[in-house]
Design a protein around this motif. Structure first.
Motif, PDB file in Angstrom:
ATOM      1  N   LEU A   1       3.299  -1.736   4.976  1.00 33.01           N
ATOM      2  CA  LEU A   1       2.509  -1.587   4.187  1.00 33.01           C
ATOM      3  C   LEU A   1       3.064  -0.715   2.998  1.00 33.01           C
ATOM      4  O   LEU A   1       2.270  -0.092   1.920  1.00 33.01           O
ATOM      5  N   THR A   2       4.357  -0.406   3.088  1.00 35.44           N
ATOM      6  CA  THR A   2       5.077   0.464   1.933  1.00 35.44           C
ATOM      7  C   THR A   2       4.302   1.733   1.747  1.00 35.44           C
ATOM      8  O   THR A   2       4.093   2.042   0.467  1.00 35.44           O
TER       9      THR A   2
ATOM     10  N   ILE B   1      -5.176   1.578   2.636  1.00 37.37           N
ATOM     11  CA  ILE B   1      -4.930   0.379   2.867  1.00 37.37           C
ATOM     12  C   ILE B   1      -5.163  -0.231   4.253  1.00 37.37           C
ATOM     13  O   ILE B   1      -5.116   0.567   5.148  1.00 37.37           O
ATOM     14  N   ALA B   2      -5.927  -1.194   4.129  1.00 38.53           N
ATOM     15  CA  ALA B   2      -6.390  -1.715   5.649  1.00 38.53           C
ATOM     16  C   ALA B   2      -5.507  -3.025   5.914  1.00 38.53           C
ATOM     17  O   ALA B   2      -5.199  -3.844   5.216  1.00 38.53           O
TER      18      ALA B   2
ATOM     19  N   THR C   1      -5.872  -4.298   0.623  1.00 38.46           N
ATOM     20  CA  THR C   1      -5.314  -5.071   1.683  1.00 38.46           C
ATOM     21  C   THR C   1      -4.058  -5.530   1.187  1.00 38.46           C
ATOM     22  O   THR C   1      -3.486  -5.626  -0.114  1.00 38.46           O
ATOM     23  N   VAL C   2      -3.377  -6.333   2.316  1.00 37.30           N
ATOM     24  CA  VAL C   2      -1.942  -6.873   2.106  1.00 37.30           C
ATOM     25  C   VAL C   2      -2.054  -8.267   2.486  1.00 37.30           C
ATOM     26  O   VAL C   2      -2.955  -8.903   2.778  1.00 37.30           O
TER      27      VAL C   2
ATOM     28  N   LYS D   1       6.266  -8.820  -6.993  1.00 37.00           N
ATOM     29  CA  LYS D   1       6.864 -10.369  -6.765  1.00 37.00           C
ATOM     30  C   LYS D   1       7.419 -10.427  -5.423  1.00 37.00           C
ATOM     31  O   LYS D   1       7.775 -11.301  -5.243  1.00 37.00           O
ATOM     32  N   THR D   2       6.985  -9.439  -4.420  1.00 35.12           N
ATOM     33  CA  THR D   2       7.400  -9.670  -3.370  1.00 35.12           C
ATOM     34  C   THR D   2       6.199 -10.026  -2.334  1.00 35.12           C
ATOM     35  O   THR D   2       5.205 -10.024  -2.755  1.00 35.12           O
ATOM     36  N   SER D   3       6.145 -10.284  -0.856  1.00 36.34           N
ATOM     37  CA  SER D   3       5.200 -10.270  -0.116  1.00 36.34           C
ATOM     38  C   SER D   3       4.536  -9.016   0.650  1.00 36.34           C
ATOM     39  O   SER D   3       3.692  -8.917   1.270  1.00 36.34           O
ATOM     40  N   LEU D   4       4.883  -7.875  -0.262  1.00 31.25           N
ATOM     41  CA  LEU D   4       4.836  -6.346   0.440  1.00 31.25           C
ATOM     42  C   LEU D   4       3.541  -5.603  -0.305  1.00 31.25           C
ATOM     43  O   LEU D   4       3.046  -4.732  -0.188  1.00 31.25           O
TER      44      LEU D   4
END
Length: 561
Positions: free
Chosen positions: A291-292, A452-453, A477-478, A517-520
């Motif tokens: 979740l950084t 962040i869930a 959310t991510v 730009k990442t999936s994070l």
């Protein structure tokens, strides 16, 4: 500043998650974009083990819950077979993983030799089936070690002293009390054990072909490690079982390499022989990485088999509830966490009983019931709960006098049941009120800057809206709800980078300035409440205080601690 270009072109980073109900894989590119994922569900894909929710419940021993160790081995093999058509394993330069926290594995004397000489022509399960001194792995859902918890606490001067020393008071699911129970009730098993692994270090050991260290973050979930020195505590080891340190091995930082991948996986699955195995860690620490989460004002809520609330802090301040662990991606920092045993499985039970076994109906009921649920407040414990320490049971109350400004004026009376729609709202609303109450008591931010869930239920918009209303902050959310395997893949890349540079480097160096730009990156799911929402928040605050008051009375009357 070194950017993401530090990761080699074309490289893949494999993150695995060995959780309660499944094993999952997430694969990241050198651009930190998800390129593949896969899952193996224990109940449905390995039905011969006859687990329910990935576990066994012992009908003869109240609170004893465990999983078959060898099932995790077979699941890993199946996961790699399912992943094989999707990626080229020879491109994977590092692999790391996440394990359900606290669960333990007991390697039989002589098993190191078996582990280091696996035959790539045979399955892992067939070669490791006799490698354990017990085939049963106690897991985090177990609550059968109350006696051992009290013994360990008393030996070091009480619950608060143990918490100051190890980051948590003694909890029944923690590995130290579990080890003590085995030593006391099955001494032959303890005597025949040459190494005790956590689920995380167990899986890392299989991949590395040798015993991998327990990492310092997951090690903090054992009631055995000195949280400040990050070494095994001699005092607690002695209070737990004899000769324990040699069975545990050394601790290691979460970013360290456990070694290169075993030749078994090179020959059987065509991994590159230089692929690094980075230390595995626990599922919640891996979620923190995925979740950084790196701002002290942020909180994460993970909604899975267990529900957890966690954040980060610069200093350890352990107390009588909640947990303090070393931060897995910031060696000088800590993560703080609250854990609830009754998560998704308990919500599923209410869905099945009240909402026609349908999440759509469940969500519809939440939408058709008013905020505050007309004062209906529920406590739902399908299993013995961790926080608060209450036994199996269901308690329902109706609270009156919401229009008064003080919780002193709120009155409540107990009832036997709610109508189905109110029951659905009550289980979700009650859990969020409890999370907020305990998070504030533990010193977590109030209100948080954002939440962040993550976890399976984080894809449920009705639940996310309730979180925003009750905590009074925006909810993000991510991209993928299984942040643990994503975090493991990110940690694989981080561990590779640390190894390449000869020491620790901040994990943010891989994505600073490029996160979107990442999936994070996290995306806004529900904004912070507006003016109308702030009035509602005041009433939720009153209801939260009333819930904590009722909970305290329940603990005094029937609490398990």
């Amino acid at each position: 500043m070194v950017g993401r270009s530090s990761l080699p072109d074309g490289a893949l980073f494999l993150g695995l998650d060995s959780s309660t109900q499944s094993v999952k894989a997430t694969v990241l590119s050198n651009e930190l974009i998800i390129v593949a994922s896969e899952t193996v569900n224990f109940d449905s894909e390995l039905p011969h083990y006859k687990t329910k929710g990935g576990v066994y419940r012992d009908p003869t021993d109240d609170g004893r819950i465990y999983s078959p160790t060898i099932m995790w081995v077979e699941a890993l093999e199946l996961l790699l077979e399912k992943l094989k058509p999707k990626i080229n394993f020879s491109k994977v330069v590092a692999v790391s993983g996440s394990g359900q926290q606290h669960g333990s594995v007991y390697w039989k004397k002589g098993s190191q030799a078996v582990l280091s000489s696996l035959d790539p022509g045979k399955s892992l399960a067939s070669q490791l089936k006799d490698a354990f001194s017990t085939m049963d792995s106690p897991i985090w859902m177990d609550s059968s070690t109350t006696k051992q918890c009290r013994e360990i606490e008393n030996a070091v001067g009480g619950a608060l002293e143990l918490s100051k020393l190890t980051g948590s008071r003694a909890y029944e699911r923690f590995t130290g009390p579990q080890i003590r129970k085995i030593y006391q009730t099955a001494p032959h098993i303890y005597e025949n054990t040459e190494r005790i692994s956590l689920v995380s270090s167990f899986m890392a050991s299989i991949l590395a072909g040798c015993y991998a260290s327990i990492d310092e973050t997951d090690g903090a979930g054992m009631n055995l490690m000195d949280i400040n020195k990050r070494t095994w505590s001699k005092a607690v080891l002695e209070a737990t079982a004899p000769d324990l340190e040699q069975k545990l091995g050394n601790l290691a930082p979460a970013y360290a390499a456990a070694g290169r991948i075993s030749s078994y996986f090179v020959e059987r699955h065509q991994f590159d022989k230089n692929c690094l195995v980075i230390q595995w860690s626990g599922d919640n620490p891996n979620s923190l990485a995925g979740l950084t989460l790196n701002t002290p004002g942020d909180l994460a809520i993970s909604l899975g088999t267990s529900d957890t609330v966690f954040g980060i802090t610069a200093e350890a301040k352990p107390s009588l509830e909640g947990h303090v662990f070393p931060n897995p991606v910031e060696p000088d920092g800590y993560m703080v966490m609250l854990c609830y045993k009754n998560g998704s499985l308990t919500r599923e039970d209410v869905r099945n009983q009240c909402a026609e076994k349908s999440w759509d109906v469940f969500n519809n009921y939440i939408g058709k019931t008013p905020p505050l649920n007309d004062g209906k407040l529920g406590f739902y414990y399908k299993d013995h709960e961790i926080l608060p320490p209450l036994p199996v049971g269901f308690h329902r109350y109706i609270v009156k006098n919401f229009n008064d400004a003080s919780s002193d004026n709120l009155t409540e009376h107990e009832v036997q049941e709610f109508d189905p729609r109110s029951e659905v709202r009550a289980i979700v609303e009650g859990q969020m009120l409890s999370m907020r109450g305990h998070a504030e008591r533990f010193g977590m931010p109030n209100p948080p800057k954002r939440i962040i869930a993550t976890g399976g239920a984080s894809s449920n918009e009705s639940i996310l809206k309730l979180i925003a209303q009750i905590f009074g902050c925006p909810v993000f959310t991510v991209e993928r709800p299984d942040s643990a395997s994503l975090g493991a893949a990110l940690r694989a890349a981080h561990g590779w980078l640390c190894k390449e540079e000869g020491g620790f480097v901040p994990i943010s160096r891989m994505y600073t300035g490029n996160l979107e730009k990442t999936s994070l990156g996290a995306k806004l799911a529900v904004p912070a409440p507006g003016e109308e929402g702030r009035e509602l928040l005041k009433k939720y605050t009153l209801l939260m205080k009333k819930r904590m008051e009722i909970e305290r009375r329940l603990v005094e009357k029937i609490g398990r601690a």
